[in-house]
Design a protein around this motif. Sequence first.
Motif, PDB file in Angstrom:
ATOM      1  N   CYS A  22      48.586  30.206 -29.313  1.00 28.20           N
ATOM      2  CA  CYS A  22      48.454  30.908 -28.038  1.00 28.20           C
ATOM      3  C   CYS A  22      48.883  32.359 -28.234  1.00 28.20           C
ATOM      4  CB  CYS A  22      49.333  30.235 -26.986  1.00 28.20           C
ATOM      5  SG  CYS A  22      49.356  31.115 -25.400  1.00 28.20           S
ATOM      6  N   GLN A  23      48.104  33.286 -27.694  1.00 30.37           N
ATOM      7  CA  GLN A  23      48.429  34.699 -27.842  1.00 30.37           C
ATOM      8  C   GLN A  23      49.595  35.126 -26.956  1.00 30.37           C
ATOM      9  OE1 GLN A  23      45.537  37.574 -26.224  1.00 30.37           O
ATOM     10  NE2 GLN A  23      44.364  35.801 -25.520  1.00 30.37           N
ATOM     11  N   TYR A  24      50.002  34.286 -26.011  1.00 27.21           N
ATOM     12  CA  TYR A  24      51.083  34.634 -25.101  1.00 27.21           C
ATOM     13  C   TYR A  24      52.422  34.009 -25.488  1.00 27.21           C
ATOM     14  CZ  TYR A  24      47.349  36.476 -22.281  1.00 27.21           C
ATOM     15  OH  TYR A  24      46.275  37.195 -21.853  1.00 27.21           O
ATOM     16  N   CYS A  25      52.425  32.707 -25.804  1.00 32.47           N
ATOM     17  CA  CYS A  25      53.701  32.018 -26.081  1.00 32.47           C
ATOM     18  C   CYS A  25      53.831  31.541 -27.527  1.00 32.47           C
ATOM     19  CB  CYS A  25      53.904  30.859 -25.106  1.00 32.47           C
ATOM     20  SG  CYS A  25      52.839  29.430 -25.405  1.00 32.47           S
ATOM     21  N   ASN A  26      52.810  31.773 -28.357  1.00 37.58           N
ATOM     22  CA  ASN A  26      52.807  31.417 -29.776  1.00 37.58           C
ATOM     23  C   ASN A  26      52.786  29.906 -30.034  1.00 37.58           C
ATOM     24  OD1 ASN A  26      52.634  32.495 -32.422  1.00 37.58           O
ATOM     25  ND2 ASN A  26      54.754  31.929 -32.781  1.00 37.58           N
ATOM     26  N   SER A  27      52.495  29.119 -29.031  1.00 42.77           N
ATOM     27  CA  SER A  27      52.422  27.668 -29.190  1.00 42.77           C
ATOM     28  C   SER A  27      51.274  27.294 -30.139  1.00 42.77           C
ATOM     29  CB  SER A  27      52.191  27.018 -27.827  1.00 42.77           C
ATOM     30  OG  SER A  27      52.100  25.625 -27.946  1.00 42.77           O
ATOM     31  N   LEU A  28      51.528  26.354 -31.041  1.00 47.29           N
ATOM     32  CA  LEU A  28      50.503  25.892 -31.978  1.00 47.29           C
ATOM     33  C   LEU A  28      49.468  25.058 -31.239  1.00 47.29           C
ATOM     34  CD1 LEU A  28      49.437  25.552 -34.887  1.00 47.29           C
ATOM     35  CD2 LEU A  28      50.959  23.565 -35.092  1.00 47.29           C
ATOM     36  N   MET A  29      48.221  25.493 -31.280  1.00 48.15           N
ATOM     37  CA  MET A  29      47.131  24.773 -30.623  1.00 48.15           C
ATOM     38  C   MET A  29      46.339  23.922 -31.613  1.00 48.15           C
ATOM     39  SD  MET A  29      45.598  27.669 -28.137  1.00 48.15           S
ATOM     40  CE  MET A  29      46.324  27.965 -26.544  1.00 48.15           C
ATOM     41  N   LEU A  30      46.066  24.492 -32.778  1.00 48.81           N
ATOM     42  CA  LEU A  30      45.200  23.837 -33.743  1.00 48.81           C
ATOM     43  C   LEU A  30      45.671  24.188 -35.151  1.00 48.81           C
ATOM     44  CD1 LEU A  30      42.480  22.193 -33.897  1.00 48.81           C
ATOM     45  CD2 LEU A  30      41.325  24.406 -34.103  1.00 48.81           C
ATOM     46  N   LYS A  31      45.856  23.177 -35.970  1.00 54.07           N
ATOM     47  CA  LYS A  31      46.275  23.410 -37.354  1.00 54.07           C
ATOM     48  C   LYS A  31      45.104  23.931 -38.185  1.00 54.07           C
ATOM     49  CE  LYS A  31      50.109  20.209 -37.724  1.00 54.07           C
ATOM     50  NZ  LYS A  31      50.631  19.006 -38.382  1.00 54.07           N
ATOM     51  N   ALA A  32      45.438  24.593 -39.286  1.00 55.14           N
ATOM     52  CA  ALA A  32      44.430  25.133 -40.193  1.00 55.14           C
ATOM     53  C   ALA A  32      43.485  24.033 -40.681  1.00 55.14           C
ATOM     54  CB  ALA A  32      45.115  25.796 -41.390  1.00 55.14           C
ATOM     55  N   HIS A  33      42.233  24.395 -40.844  1.00 54.23           N
ATOM     56  CA  HIS A  33      41.161  23.534 -41.382  1.00 54.23           C
ATOM     57  C   HIS A  33      40.755  22.398 -40.446  1.00 54.23           C
ATOM     58  CE1 HIS A  33      42.103  25.794 -44.958  1.00 54.23           C
ATOM     59  NE2 HIS A  33      43.316  25.314 -44.946  1.00 54.23           N
TER      60      HIS A  33
END
Length: 122
Positions: A22-33
């Motif tokens: 997330c560009q606002y809170c830096n929460s991980l949405m989707l892992k690489a690959h």
Amino acid sequence: MTEEADFSALIAEGKNNTNVRCQYCNSLMLKAHEGVYSKEEVEVPLMMQKQDRTADSLNTEPLQDFWLVKDMMTFENIGFSNTVDGRKFLVCADCERGPVGYHDLATRHCYLALKRVVHKEA
């Protein structure tokens, strides 16, 4: 018509080469690959709506670069918002900002807009 953005550095073998946050809170949405690059133009509501709009109209912008996620359980952290014209909009599950993409109800595929997220490890 949208401006052409160069996302080639984010793509490796057709997939996202870094984590998506997330560009606002830096929460991980989707892992690489985990997401597959998809290019198609879709009108998505603006993250910030103008105050002078009518209650039943949304201000939108055309987006064309997405991470396609075929199974919504692949996401680390994603929320769902309003349904409009056969699409549910995706938001950050932590800060609820968005939409960052959409979920197509017909195909059950999710599309995360590259322009609406950040790509970094931490």
